[in-house]
Design a protein around this motif. Structure first.
Motif, mmCIF file in Angstrom:
data_model
loop_
_atom_site.group_PDB
_atom_site.id
_atom_site.type_symbol
_atom_site.label_atom_id
_atom_site.label_comp_id
_atom_site.label_asym_id
_atom_site.label_seq_id
_atom_site.Cartn_x
_atom_site.Cartn_y
_atom_site.Cartn_z
ATOM 1 N N LEU A 98 0.829 -1.202 0.000
ATOM 2 C CA LEU A 98 0.000 0.000 0.000
ATOM 3 C C LEU A 98 0.868 1.258 0.000
ATOM 4 O O LEU A 98 0.624 2.186 -0.788
ATOM 5 C CB LEU A 98 -0.928 0.011 1.213
ATOM 6 C CG LEU A 98 -1.761 1.295 1.355
ATOM 7 C CD1 LEU A 98 -2.763 1.414 0.216
ATOM 8 C CD2 LEU A 98 -2.469 1.351 2.696
ATOM 9 N N LEU A 99 1.885 1.311 0.863
ATOM 10 C CA LEU A 99 2.757 2.490 0.898
ATOM 11 C C LEU A 99 3.455 2.697 -0.443
ATOM 12 O O LEU A 99 3.570 3.829 -0.935
ATOM 13 C CB LEU A 99 3.791 2.346 2.014
ATOM 14 C CG LEU A 99 3.309 2.539 3.450
ATOM 15 C CD1 LEU A 99 4.501 2.543 4.406
ATOM 16 C CD2 LEU A 99 2.506 3.804 3.621
ATOM 17 N N PHE A 100 3.928 1.612 -1.052
ATOM 18 C CA PHE A 100 4.588 1.691 -2.350
ATOM 19 C C PHE A 100 3.644 2.262 -3.395
ATOM 20 O O PHE A 100 4.016 3.138 -4.193
ATOM 21 C CB PHE A 100 5.070 0.297 -2.768
ATOM 22 C CG PHE A 100 5.529 0.211 -4.196
ATOM 23 C CD1 PHE A 100 6.763 0.700 -4.578
ATOM 24 C CD2 PHE A 100 4.715 -0.365 -5.158
ATOM 25 C CE1 PHE A 100 7.186 0.623 -5.903
ATOM 26 C CE2 PHE A 100 5.129 -0.452 -6.479
ATOM 27 C CZ PHE A 100 6.362 0.040 -6.864
ATOM 28 N N ALA A 101 2.381 1.793 -3.401
ATOM 29 C CA ALA A 101 1.419 2.255 -4.396
ATOM 30 C C ALA A 101 1.072 3.726 -4.200
ATOM 31 O O ALA A 101 1.053 4.502 -5.170
ATOM 32 C CB ALA A 101 0.160 1.395 -4.336
ATOM 33 N N LEU A 102 0.800 4.130 -2.963
ATOM 34 C CA LEU A 102 0.466 5.530 -2.704
ATOM 35 C C LEU A 102 1.647 6.445 -3.029
ATOM 36 O O LEU A 102 1.471 7.528 -3.597
ATOM 37 C CB LEU A 102 0.042 5.710 -1.249
ATOM 38 C CG LEU A 102 -1.271 5.045 -0.832
ATOM 39 C CD1 LEU A 102 -1.517 5.242 0.654
ATOM 40 C CD2 LEU A 102 -2.444 5.587 -1.635
#
Length: 460
Positions: A92-96
């Motif tokens: 999730l952090l990578f995508a955001l």
């Protein structure tokens, strides 16, 4: 139901927490201390070797587990943390990080007090949609450009860290890492939106009002000062990288789908059960990130100062955190039978019920100096670790933990990942930012009184 009995009934993933001493918490404490002090006191060593330091602390956590409890039990406990929590967390952090990095706010406006307050409000709202890191990346450079002709502008960045990099991310699991950890543990997606909204409106409103009053005073004071030539003259503001906006909506949709769709299909990897809906969610989110890389124009990312360094550091450090916290969680789940019984007693009333005021301040104080995601996890487990109980009977306790972790990450430069990033960008742009302790004077004057009043209103 009191916190104590619920806590005692919780079971760790195979590890006998009641039989484990505080020595098992040493790697976790050592890693967090390294993260807190490394970038400040031995920056160059940390910059080049933080990965090795993280591996070292992780090994100190895993190898004794293997020696004491056997390879199968130790590896299952570690794999459970990595596969069911860390992977979803970092995806999730990578995508955001990736998707928001492709959105560019181009152009410039003049940084009047009302304009600055509006930008801070927009950034704070955005933080609960694209995360505090994403909102900080999108908004900090426009904020700096709007005020780069003012002799007094460091306070603008300080309040930006307060509101956009921290307080604004309190309303959804997308907003701040600790809330997503809670979502992975079973907290409903919109639970925080409902239960933390009054706290956020109060704290955010007071801090924004304090900013507006200060900025009006300084803006009037600048009226008689020699004018500074604006290095970025006003120009039409345009949002570039618009294809990334539906990709962000897709991330939200994937998370909501995983909370609603429960097919009951599981896969076992190394003794750890993985649910189909979570695998689909993570796969879709990862795909959306790669689509963003394909459709975003390179010049927009360059203008945003986008690079992979910050997310690589977060990925390595949090892998270590999720590994080192395994024995700590086992001890906490033993409740009053475990080595951390004094800490459990500190957040409990004499009757055994949770002390919400203590949860808010202890979670917040530790989140000020340690990373707020593992701090949240520690107190989540201390409160029983059962999401259903925490969302119902202990709703005020979960609200106190959530608010403390998110709000008080703003107290220092190291309380939340975007804080130091914003500080570094501002200094690079020539803004005379306060040092570590100078920043804490700002937070002590503005934030601590606000938190005192908020804690008495909502958790007293």
């Amino acid at each position: 139901m009191a916190a104590g009995p619920a806590f005692a009934a919780a079971e760790a993933h195979g590890l006998p927490g009641a039989a484990m001493s505080l020595w098992w918490a040493l790697p976790f404490a050592g890693l967090l201390l390294s993260i807190a002090t490394g970038p400040l006191f031995f920056h160059h060593v940390w910059e080049h070797h933080y990965g090795k330091i993280t591996i070292g602390w992780s090994a100190l956590a895993v190898l004794p587990l293997v020696a004491a409890f056997g390879f199968p039990l130790a590896t299952e406990a570690v794999l459970h943390a990595l596969l069911t929590e860390y992977m979803s967390f970092i995806i999730l952090l990578f995508a955001l990080f990736t998707i928001s990095g492709g959105i560019l706010v181009a152009g410039n406006i003049h940084g009047t007090p009302l304009t600055n307050a509006a930008l801070l409000l927009i950034g704070a709202v955005l933080a609960s949609v694209v995360g505090t890191t994403g909102a900080s990346m999108i908004m900090i450079r426009p904020m700096i450009r709007a005020n780069d002709n003012r002799p007094f502008n460091a306070h603008v960045v300080v309040f930006f860290i307060f509101l956009v990099s921290n307080i604004g991310g309190s309303l959804t699991p997308l907003g701040d890492p600790p809330l997503f950890v809670g979502f992975l543990r079973g907290v409903d997606f919109f639970w925080t939106t409902v239960h933390i909204l009054p706290d956020t409106l109060f704290v955010g409103g007071v801090v924004l009002a304090a900013f507006l009053a200060l900025d009006i005073f300084l803006h009037k004071r600048e009226g008689g000062a020699p004018k500074i030539k604006d290095p970025t003259p006003d120009s039409k503001v345009r949002i570039r990288g618009l294809p990334n906006i539906p990709l962000l909506a897709g991330v939200i949709g994937a998370i909501l789908l995983s909370a609603i769709w429960k097919p009951g299909v599981t896969f076992t990897v190394g003794g750890v059960e993985l649910e189909l809906q979570n695998l689909v969610r993570d796969g879709v989110i990862l795909l959306l990130a790669f689509v963003s890389l394909a459709v975003s124009r390179k010049e927009y990312r360059v203008a945003n100062g986008f690079n992979w360094g910050p997310i690589a550091e977060v990925a390595k450090l949090f892998a270590g955190i999720f590994i080192c916290i395994v024995p700590v969680v086992a001890i906490l789940r033993a409740g009053m039978d475990g080595a951390l019984a004094p800490l459990v007693a500190l957040v409990s009333t004499p009757s055994g019920a949770p002390n919400d005021l203590a949860y808010f301040w202890l979670t917040g104080i530790l989140s000020s100096f340690l990373d707020n995601a593992p701090t949240y996890l520690v107190f989540f487990e201390m409160a029983g670790g059962d999401p259903q109980h925490l969302m119902t009977e202990f709703a005020s306790t979960l609200a106190a933990i959530s608010a403390g972790a998110v709000f008080m990450g703003a107290n220092t430069y190291i309380g939340n990942a975007p804080n130091f990033m914003v500080y570094a960008i501002a200094r690079n742009q020539g803004i005379k930012m306060p040092g570590f302790f100078g920043y804490m004077i700002w937070s002590g004057i503005v934030l601590i009184p606000t938190f005192i009043v908020a804690s008495l209103l909502f958790f007293g």
